[in-house]
Design an enzyme around this catalytic site. Structure first.
Site, PDB file in Angstrom:
ATOM      1  N   HIS A 758      36.455  40.751  41.134  1.00 20.88           N
ATOM      2  CA  HIS A 758      37.274  39.783  40.405  1.00 20.88           C
ATOM      3  C   HIS A 758      36.828  38.375  40.784  1.00 20.88           C
ATOM      4  CE1 HIS A 758      40.424  43.179  40.262  1.00 20.88           C
ATOM      5  NE2 HIS A 758      39.746  43.125  39.128  1.00 20.88           N
ATOM      6  N   GLU A 761      38.834  35.733  42.813  1.00 22.25           N
ATOM      7  CA  GLU A 761      39.229  36.034  44.190  1.00 22.25           C
ATOM      8  C   GLU A 761      38.119  35.621  45.153  1.00 22.25           C
ATOM      9  OE1 GLU A 761      41.904  39.676  42.423  1.00 22.25           O
ATOM     10  OE2 GLU A 761      40.225  40.159  43.722  1.00 22.25           O
ATOM     11  N   HIS A 855      39.168  42.257  48.065  1.00 20.24           N
ATOM     12  CA  HIS A 855      39.848  41.549  46.972  1.00 20.24           C
ATOM     13  C   HIS A 855      40.656  40.380  47.513  1.00 20.24           C
ATOM     14  CE1 HIS A 855      39.510  44.257  43.362  1.00 20.24           C
ATOM     15  NE2 HIS A 855      38.990  45.013  44.309  1.00 20.24           N
ATOM     16  N   GLU A 940      42.997  43.448  50.609  1.00 20.02           N
ATOM     17  CA  GLU A 940      43.502  42.275  49.898  1.00 20.02           C
ATOM     18  C   GLU A 940      43.708  41.128  50.867  1.00 20.02           C
ATOM     19  OE1 GLU A 940      44.260  41.951  46.682  1.00 20.02           O
ATOM     20  OE2 GLU A 940      44.388  43.997  45.888  1.00 20.02           O
TER      21      GLU A 940
HETATM   22 ZN   LIG Z   1      41.217  41.872  42.805  1.00 16.36          ZN
END
Ligand SMILES: [Zn+2]
Length: 1063
Positions: A758, A761, A855, A940
């Site tokens: 992504h 990010e 992420h 994350e």
């Molecule tokens: Zn992500």
């Protein structure tokens, strides 16, 4: 002393005696008893009124008093007796709280009262005293009887009370209890509608009136009836009758006259009525037509100073926001400015849908009433209590002027003659790009060689080199064919050696911003509405030497589509959708110049999509000042005050909102004071990390290779945009070619890491940088780690998205982390090849021990992991766990546990191991299920900061992110010790197969996800079970015993034919 007590006992027993007499008389139904009953009830009433303790005696448990009284009431035909008994009941229920009323209700008292009300209304005129008594009792009983609404309707009592009100408008003594009862009736929605039909609203509007000190109690009751009766279907009736302007002028009148704020409750109720009426479209129109915006704006601004009036201001603001005319974004289309021609477009896929729409349906204002009321109400309206604010960007006294001569570095874009700093400083331009052509940003137009004083970031940043960066940019292919380079990427960013606390939110900041937005309507002549930057219009910006700020985003990872100067120091900014899409934007990165120092500039990003943001919880935007960089502070710095994030009046087309109608965009607003004149500043959503930067870092890292380090960089594949996707292999060289050493080398388990699928990010790239630097370092731990594992790393799974300033997608307009189940070789090459590599590893008996995809999380604090556990997924779905003896290996928990012990930013309590259906096509779940990696994770990292650990209360910076990446390596080293040699050899998926069988027999219902539209975070806690019954894993495990040659081939997958096999 004894006398009063004796008397009390005497009277108490007397009451009981009277009650038993009454009971006897009730039993033989003789008319001649009427006089006696009347007398007895009169005596009981007298005792109750004079001797408080007798009340207790009557209602005490087992006395049967209430039954006797109620049956007398039911049986009597005599008015005076009835009045006596009603008075008795009133005495009993006035004190004693809910218990006595509860007894009354449980003995069927409500129905008796309602029947009496209805029957006595049949012979008009009704006895006023009787009606007064009944209603006074109903006011007490109604709220305690859960079935009161239904009982009152079925008994036909609603209209009796309403008629009483109608015929007694001047009789306040009777009117007040009747209004109170109406209020209780209409808390039942069906009753409210029925009363509306019977003309309740019209009657209320006959009573309601301007401010008067005399009838405030009456007003309170009338308005509260109106309040409950003006919602739902009755709103339409009220608007049709023209009551909205009436309510507005009544509100104004009370606002004007209630100068000592004694009747805030009434004022708030009037507003609540207005709020109900504006829930419907017609109501909003009537509100605007009646000048409601100005009325509520003016009254609210007069209330702002008094804190106790906050409820009025908040409700007013809610109404104004709801009624603010909805606009569409000032854009020709919400599709991305840039379009990339795909090799093929899947019919029915998102891109086909996007480009096959007729032009008219691109972005339409949809004023549907759906969801609207609830949406506004449930919005985050919380304000913090702190009154203090601190502008972090106050000018520094020791400001030194910029020496323009020394930093002119590049040729000017043709036709620009003005002397703003961007030109003086020169745009950093790389010519020709990948198509060859001589590249030089360092030549002035006049041919003079100018020297750029580059801040000495190279000394501080071992992996940074401005010249190398420019070199890397040349081979980076962007869809808009960017030639400019952003200064921060060129100079580099040195992590700030300063604590950056999470901001405490200023009380009332959201309200203040919303009021400023509303002023756009009220004082429309102040609005400039001047477009100063527009990617859709190539002739913009027009250089007019005006006072407007200048914007630019035409560089790698840049994202800003349009800038509109709204007021002198306020700009609305619009972000560009991800390429080949019409939404997904969130990431921003742009340049600002021509600023005035010391002035507060307000910026509003007006097309945000998520319903809430860490910007509401202390996160600031990032700013980079070129002047500061040149003066020796090349830092991205957290900046901005008055930050908040709220729903705005720009309507979101249902086409871009996953089919949901009536949605709005959100505004992120922040205020910045620039320190320097003639500066060039950059703003970003998070610390930028471009693809060219990655290439530069990799080149620098490869130079760190020693004889002990095996480091190899391959191209995993070419992306849609024509960029290469690097694949790294890092391990330790075998110590020698002895059998032992070769055998050890062969038995090393694989750790597979990836990041930045992504593009928005960017924090994941900084974590990855920390991991890579650790892996290439010469510390004994790094060496030991390299000797323990073979690392396969794809540091940027979505280079095209990163380069083109996307937030979520690749050039195919799709979220690549939803393509892992069946990636398309042409449309999702990086995922396709990454998965193929994993399949190859599995097929050759080298299934990774750990898989982790890095992420960033936009709505949570700290760093945490999502893993995969059948057992926890089963628990979450409420399957009967006692009969479900899953023997799950809990090994997946070890790594997060180790991380929580070692990494200060890591929070174990935020981790989750549930497998949701909405995530079934993510890397984590597919690698777990199809490749059989038990330790398959998404890691994350917060974009905001930490609320625990060593960095509690601080916003996250690049050094904390890099530290996290290094700690991840250390945790892997410890994991090596916790992992048994047996597991290292046999960590294949037999366990999972058993689990699959178990799941099948459990028969978990197949709940298909109704929304495939994913705007939420990648890994938001959305619990939805995954059904495995349709799955079959028919891949063979060839159980190959690879020789050293194969091992080396493994390190070079592109040379292997099996690697490119299709699924
Ligand atoms: Zn992500």
């Amino acid at each position: 002393m004894n006398k009063p007590k004796m008397a009390a006992e005497k009277s108490a027993s007397r009451v009981l005696m009277l009650l038993s007499q009454l009971e006897r008389l009730n039993e033989d139904h003789k008319v001649s008893n009427n006089d006696a009953i009347r007398q007895i009830t009169g005596k009981i009433l007298h005792l109750l009124q004079t001797q408080e303790k007798t009340r207790k005696e009557v209602t005490s448990k087992g006395s049967g008093g209430m039954e006797v009284i109620l049956s007398s009431l039911e049986n009597t035909q005599d008015l005076q007796t009835t009045l006596n008994i009603l008075a008795i009941l009133n005495e009993l229920l006035t004190v004693g709280g809910g218990r006595r009323t509860g007894v009354f209700v449980s003995k069927g008292g409500t129905a008796i009262l309602l029947q009496m009300l209805v029957s006595s209304s049949k012979n008009p005129p009704a006895n006023e005293e009787l009606m007064l008594h009944i209603h006074t009792l109903l006011v007490k009983v109604g709220p305690k009887d859960r079935k009161f609404g239904v009982k009152s309707r079925l008994n036909g009592a609603l209209n009796v009370t309403l008629n009483l009100v109608k015929h007694n408008l001047q009789n306040h003594k009777l009117l007040l209890p009747c209004l109170q009862v109406l209020r209780v009736y209409s808390s039942n929605l069906v009753n409210a509608v029925s009363l509306g039909k019977s003309g309740a609203l019209e009657i209320m509007f006959e009573i309601i009136g301007p401010f008067s000190k005399k009838s405030t109690t009456l007003m309170k009751y009338v308005v509260s009836v109106l309040c409950v009766c003006s919602s739902g279907m009755n709103a339409r009736r009220a608007v049709d009758r023209g009551y909205l302007p009436t309510l507005l002028s009544i509100y104004q009148d009370w606002h004007r006259h209630d100068t000592r704020h004694r009747h805030v409750v009434i004022r708030k109720s009037i507003l609540a009525c207005i709020k109900n009426l504006t829930n419907i479209k017609l109501g909003r129109k009537a509100f605007i037509d009646a000048n409601g915006m100005r009325i509520l704006y003016n009254t609210s601004t007069e209330c702002l100073a008094v804190r106790t009036l906050d409820p009025l201001v908040n409700t007013s603001s809610l109404i104004m926001r709801k009624c603010f005319p909805k606009n569409r974004l000032p854009l020709p289309t919400i599709k991305s400015v840039f379009h990339h021609q795909l090799p093929h477009i899947a019919a029915g896929g998102p891109v086909a849908q996007l480009y096959n729409q007729p032009p008219g349906v691109d972005d339409v204002v949809d004023e549907s009433d759906e969801n609207e009321a609830t949406e506004v109400d449930t919005e985050n309206e919380t304000e913090y209590e702190d009154d203090e604010t601190e502008d972090l960007v106050t000018p520094r006294p020791d400001e030194s002027p910029l020496e323009l001569d020394s930093i002119s570095i590049s040729k000017r874009p043709e036709g620009t003659a003005d002397h703003d700093l961007v030109c003086s400083l020169g745009r950093l331009v790389v010519d020709g790009g990948v198509n060859g052509g001589s590249v030089d940003g360092l030549q002035d137009e006049g041919g003079e060689q100018a020297v750029l004083e580059v801040p000495d970031t190279a000394a501080l940043l071992p992996l940074h080199d401005p010249d190398l960066y420019l070199e890397m940019v040349k081979s980076t292919r962007s869809v808009p064919a960017y030639t400019e380079v952003a200064y921060p990427d060129y100079f580099g960013h040195v992590a700030l050696n300063l604590r950056e606390p999470i901001l405490e939110r200023v009380y009332g900041v959201q309200r203040m911003k919303i009021f400023q937005d509303i002023e756009r309507l009220i004082h429309s002549s102040d609005i400039l509405d001047k477009v100063v930057y527009d990617l859709d219009n190539q002739s913009c910006p027009v250089t007019d030497n005006g006072e407007s700020l200048k914007f630019n985003s035409k560089f790698e990872s840049g994202n800003l589509r349009k800038a509109i100067q709204v007021r002198k120091f306020e700009y609305d900014l619009i972000l560009n959708s991800d390429i080949n899409s019409n939404h997904y934007h969130q990431w921003f990165y742009f340049e600002v110049s021509n600023m005035r120092p010391g002035v507060r500039y307000r910026f509003n990003i007006i097309n945000c999509e998520k319903s809430n943001s860490q910007f509401n919880y202390g996160m600031q935007v990032l700013m980079y000042s070129v002047q500061d960089a040149i003066n020796g502070s090349p830092h991205w710095v957290r900046t901005g005050s008055d930050i908040c994030y709220y729903k705005n009046h720009f309507s979101r087309s249902s086409i871009a909102a996953g089919g949901q109608k009536g949605k709005s965009y959100f505004t992120l607003t922040f205020t910045v004071t620039f320190q320097h004149k003639d500066d060039v500043c950059y703003f970003a959503y998070h610390y930028p990390y471009t693809y060219s930067m990655l290439k530069m870092h990799l080149q620098k890292l490869s130079a760190l290779r020693t004889a002990q380090i095996y480091y190899r960089q391959d191209d995993l594949c070419e992306t849609l945009g024509g960029n290469s996707c690097p694949l790294l292999t890092i391990t330790a060289m075998p110590e020698s070619s002895s059998n032992d050493h070769i055998s050890q080398f062969r038995s090393r388990p694989v750790v597979f890491l990836s990041a930045r699928v992504h593009p928005g990010e960017t924090n994941s790239s900084w974590v990855m940088k920390g991991t890579l630097e650790f892996l290439m370092s010469c510390s004994p731990q790094a060496q030991s780690l390299r000797e323990s594992y073979i690392f396969k790393i794809i540091p940027m799974l979505n280079p095209d998205g990163v380069i083109n300033g996307n937030h979520r997608c690749s050039l195919s307009g799709e979220d690549l982390n939803r393509q892992w189940q069946s990636p398309n070789a042409e449309l999702h090459p990086t995922i396709y090849h990454a998965k193929s590599l994993l399949q190859y590893l599995r097929a050759t008996g080298r299934t990774p021990l750990v898989f982790c995809d890095y992420h960033g999380h936009s709505r949570k604090k700290n760093v945490f992991m999502y893993g995969c556990s059948i057992k926890e997924t089963v628990w979450q779905t409420n399957a009967n766990t006692s009969t479900c003896d899953l023997q799950e290996d809990l090994g997946y928990r070890t790594l997060p546990k180790l991380l929580s012990q070692m990494a200060p930013v890591f929070s174990l309590s935020s981790c989750s191991f549930v497998v949701e259906r909405s995530k079934e096509a993510t890397a984590r779940v597919v690698v777990w299920r199809e490749i059989g990696v038990q330790r398959s994770y998404t890691m994350e990292s917060t974009l905001c900061g930490c609320d625990q650990g060593k960095y509690k209360g601080l916003q996250i910076g690049t050094s904390e992110l890099e530290e996290m990446g290094a700690q991840f390596c250390l945790a892997l080293l410890r994991l090596r010790r916790y992992t048994s040699p047996l597991e290292l050899q046999n960590h294949n998926s037999h366990l999972l197969d058993t689990e699959n069988d178990l799941i099948d027999t459990r028969g978990i219902p197949n709940i298909t996800s109704t929304t495939t539209y994913v705007l939420e975070e990648d890994e938001a806690a959305f619990l939805e079970e995954v059904d495995y019954s349709a799955e079959s894993n028919d891949e063979n495990d060839p159980d190959l015993e690879p020789d050293l040659q194969d091992n080396l081939a493994l390190l070079d997958p592109s040379s292997d034919s099996e690697f490119s096999q299709t699924e």
